[in-house]
Design an enzyme around this catalytic site. Sequence first.
Site, short mmCIF file in Angstrom:
data_model
loop_
_atom_site.label_atom_id
_atom_site.label_comp_id
_atom_site.label_asym_id
_atom_site.label_seq_id
_atom_site.Cartn_x
_atom_site.Cartn_y
_atom_site.Cartn_z
CB SER A 153 -1.01 0.01 1.10
OG SER A 153 -1.89 0.82 1.03
CD GLU A 215 -5.44 -4.28 -3.63
OE1 GLU A 215 -5.05 -3.36 -3.16
OE2 GLU A 215 -4.71 -5.31 -3.98
CG HIS A 253 -5.71 -2.61 0.20
ND1 HIS A 253 -4.77 -2.53 -0.84
CD2 HIS A 253 -5.30 -1.75 1.19
CE1 HIS A 253 -3.84 -1.50 -0.47
NE2 HIS A 253 -4.23 -1.08 0.95
#
Length: 271
Positions: A153, A215, A253
């Site tokens: 991320s 995602e 995610h």
Amino acid sequence: MGAYALPGTEQFLLRREEGGQPYRIMVAAPTQKPPSQGYPVLYALDANALFGTLVEALRVQSRRPEKTGVLPAVVVGIGYPHDCPFDESRFCDFTMPTPREVLESLPVRTPGQPWPETGGADAFRRFIESRLKPRIERDYPIDRSRQAILGHSLGGLFVLQTLLTQPHTFHSYIAGSPSVHWNKRLIEEQAAGLEACLPRFGGALKLLITVGELEKDHPSGMNANARVLYERLSSLAGKGLHTDFVEFAGEGHVSVLPGLASRALRFALGE
């Protein structure tokens, strides 16, 4: 019985500078005798969330490297001095200076809640290079030619930024679900400049970009951004950068993290 501890691990606090912010450093070392050149090393961001998963996956897979392709290695987790999986400080540590208009254009975290402090990536990178690496290389036999870094991320964004601005600092880069949208224009500009930098570097580098299939519905355009960047950087294979891309089926995610950890080990520590 007492609390369970991961075998072969230690942890300590290391400050960025005298009186500065402390980081919780977690280290796992192999029990096998090190090769003559030292162990490969994998530095992992967001260690509060990822360190245990990485260490257990490595402990199992490196027992039979001839079968798994994963060599014994030192894992260094960079975390924060508490037991929560994530810390707000990562918004500062993992991001470049970001104009206010760019921040305001990002997908909102929580309506009405301002963004935390940002823009400390350069200082965090200096901490890794000037404080953390020397400490690890003092205490463990490290092969400096086989150093990898893993981030997810915003951590994936930091990994990309490190490759694009200081490609000599690691050999393998693993960017999981990288937040390219944080400052997409800057990433594109830096990617364009990497081609000229690689011949001067003169080494063979590896980059793995991953995302979770689920995602693709995130408003940030996570999957599309990652794939476009992969396609751009994969054209630099002849310049010394080998790039792979993996989309994990059925993962989001957060659920993607165990798969990312296992694939990162094979990518960075394969024979």
